[in-house]
Design a protein around this motif. Structure first.
Motif, PDB file in Angstrom:
ATOM      1  N   ASP A   1       2.367   2.053  -2.425  1.00 40.20           N
ATOM      2  CA  ASP A   1       2.105   2.530  -3.791  1.00 40.20           C
ATOM      3  C   ASP A   1       0.588   2.711  -4.013  1.00 40.20           C
ATOM      4  N   ALA A   2      -0.161   2.997  -2.954  1.00 39.97           N
ATOM      5  CA  ALA A   2      -1.635   3.010  -3.060  1.00 39.97           C
ATOM      6  C   ALA A   2      -2.140   3.982  -4.135  1.00 39.97           C
ATOM      7  N   ASP A   3      -3.074   3.502  -4.944  1.00 43.81           N
ATOM      8  CA  ASP A   3      -3.707   4.406  -5.903  1.00 43.81           C
ATOM      9  C   ASP A   3      -5.005   4.951  -5.287  1.00 43.81           C
ATOM     10  N   GLN A   4      -5.692   5.835  -6.022  1.00 39.58           N
ATOM     11  CA  GLN A   4      -6.865   6.506  -5.457  1.00 39.58           C
ATOM     12  C   GLN A   4      -7.984   5.519  -5.124  1.00 39.58           C
ATOM     13  N   THR A   5      -8.110   4.437  -5.924  1.00 48.55           N
ATOM     14  CA  THR A   5      -9.161   3.444  -5.651  1.00 48.55           C
ATOM     15  C   THR A   5      -8.921   2.794  -4.294  1.00 48.55           C
TER      16      THR A   5
ATOM     17  N   TYR B   1       0.816  -1.220   0.000  1.00 48.16           N
ATOM     18  CA  TYR B   1       0.000   0.000   0.000  1.00 48.16           C
ATOM     19  C   TYR B   1       0.846   1.266   0.000  1.00 48.16           C
TER      20      TYR B   1
ATOM     21  N   ARG C   1      -6.298   8.442   2.992  1.00 50.49           N
ATOM     22  CA  ARG C   1      -4.854   8.315   2.764  1.00 50.49           C
ATOM     23  C   ARG C   1      -4.084   7.995   4.038  1.00 50.49           C
TER      24      ARG C   1
END
Ligand code: HEM
Length: 399
Positions: free
Chosen positions: A59-63, A57, A71
């Motif tokens: 590298d978490a994306d918006q989804t 996580y 965040r």
């Protein structure tokens, strides 16, 4: 063996895990696009060394951020911010607090649930007992009405949907859409309670996140309260339901262990550790490789995915004598990886252990001659990422 992890959904995975562990080096799983890690030493080493093997996580994306509630969800936080939030959450579940939670939240919930079926002489323990306890405990600790059956069941089911998506490596178009819908519904359910606690703080978990959060993270916002709370609900629900189900299954299928614990509750804490070790409720976790290196004799590359199968590590014969067996005399029974090791070890382990202890202790205080119903469908080890035995149709006598 080349069939990979995906083909062991819903069936006993331990033969497959033994084969991977016996392999000379890590095994590549084409469907899951990652290296399977099955030895105790390798899993623990990777979990301890987050500077070399990052949490996916990071590298978490918006989804993912949306589904996780924000965040600053602890699983997305990195470095000093994660460590600070981790220490705060551990304090929420410190021994003094756990003692209070047991008397005022956990035991009253469990006693009420047992009271609903104890006169019937039979029940299905997952439906009437194990699946109902953890979501109610988190609700009660959050000053929500834990007697609201519909809400407790709904919360469990929504968290289960999100957990399945996580176990799937956060992939699949339909699964992502379902997880996203479930996450938004959880947020909609929680927001009114969060707003109430902001206006009228008490000594519940939600109030403590509001009042103590600003000392934990800089610029702690309303969104951060939501993200923190969302993780407590997610991490504290599904996991413990499965763990308790597995412990009950072991008692029901090992009459000598059940008899020993009925007579001597001092054996119960070790039994709980053994149940967590022998049948993991969270079977595996993901990590990403930061730089090319060697793991378990295999050369892995930067950004490769490692699938740490803690459930396999927990039966590593190099670590455990008779690894598949529950041993009530096992030395250091807590050294398993059911809660991970290292900087992201489970902050709610003490709460989960308390729920499991009180559930079994109070059940055995109220019933005797507890056994699987021979005329009902037998249990099997369901699912993939989080796993447990279902159904648990039982017969018993009231004490
Ligand atoms: C038997 C039940 C449970 C099991 C097997 C379990 C297992 C785990 C595991 C394996 C992790 C590490 C995840 C990773 O880093 O990849 C974890 C983390 C976590 N758990 Fe649990 N858990 C359980 C119950 C709970 C409960 C009851 C709570 C709280 C109410 C909780 C809260 C958390 C949180 C907040 C984290 C994230 C810690 C961090 O990233 O620093 N868990 N858990």
């Amino acid at each position: 063996m080349s069939d990979g992890m995906s083909n062991i959904t819903g069936i006993d995975p331990y033969g497959f895990y033994d084969q991977i562990r016996a392999n000379d080096g890590l095994v590549w799983d084409a469907a899951m696009k990652g290296w399977l890690v099955a030895s105790y030493d390798d899993c623990k080493m990777v979990e301890m060394e987050e500077h070399r093997f990052r949490h996916p996580y990071s590298d978490a994306d918006q989804t993912l951020i949306d589904i996780k509630g924000g965040r600053r969800n602890i699983t997305i936080l990195q470095g000093p911010e994660q460590a600070s939030m981790h220490r705060f959450l551990l304090r929420l579940f410190a021994p003094k607090n756990i003692q209070h939670y047991r008397e005022h939240h956990i035991k009253p919930i469990i006693n009420e649930l047992i009271g609903r079926f104890v006169d019937d002489g039979r029940t299905e323990l997952v439906h009437s007992f194990s699946s109902l306890i953890p979501s109610r405990v988190i609700m009660s600790l959050s000053a929500m009405d834990w007697r609201d059956d519909d809400l407790a069941r709904r919360l469990f089911s929504l968290h289960d949907t999100v957990m399945r998506w996580i176990g799937n490596g956060n992939s699949g178009v339909e699964e992502t859409a379902a997880a996203s819908r479930a996450a938004h519904e959880i947020t909609d359910i929680l927001l009114p309670y969060l707003n109430l606690r902001k206006e009228e703080p008490g000594d519940d978990l939600l109030s403590r996140v509001w009042t103590e959060g600003p000392a934990i993270l800089e610029n702690f916002s309303d969104a951060d309260v939501l993200a923190t709370t969302r993780e407590l609900f997610l991490a504290g629900t599904d996991t413990t339901v499965h763990a308790l189900g597995n412990a009950l299954y072991l008692l029901l299928t090992q009459p000598e262990t059940l008899a020993r614990i009925e007579q001597d509750r001092s054996a119960l804490p070790t039994f709980i550790e053994e149940a967590l070790r022998v049948y993991g409720s969270v079977q595996y976790r993901f990590r990403l490789v930061n730089e090319d290196c060697e793991v378990g004799g295999t050369q892995v590359k930067k950004d490769d995915v490692l699938i740490l199968i803690n459930a396999a590590a927990n039966r590593d014969p190099k670590r455990y004598e008779c690894p598949a067996h529950v041993r009530l005399d096992r030395k250091n029974p807590k050294d398993h990886l059911a809660f991970n090791a290292g900087p992201r070890t489970c902050v709610g382990a003490a709460l989960a252990r308390a729920e499991m202890y009180d559930a079994i202790d109070l059940l055995l205080d109220n019933v005797t001659n507890l056994r699987l119903d021979p005329d009902a469908p037998p249990p099997s080890f369901h699912d993939h990422y989080t796993r447990s035995f279902r159904p648990l149709h039982v017969l018993f006598d009231r004490k």
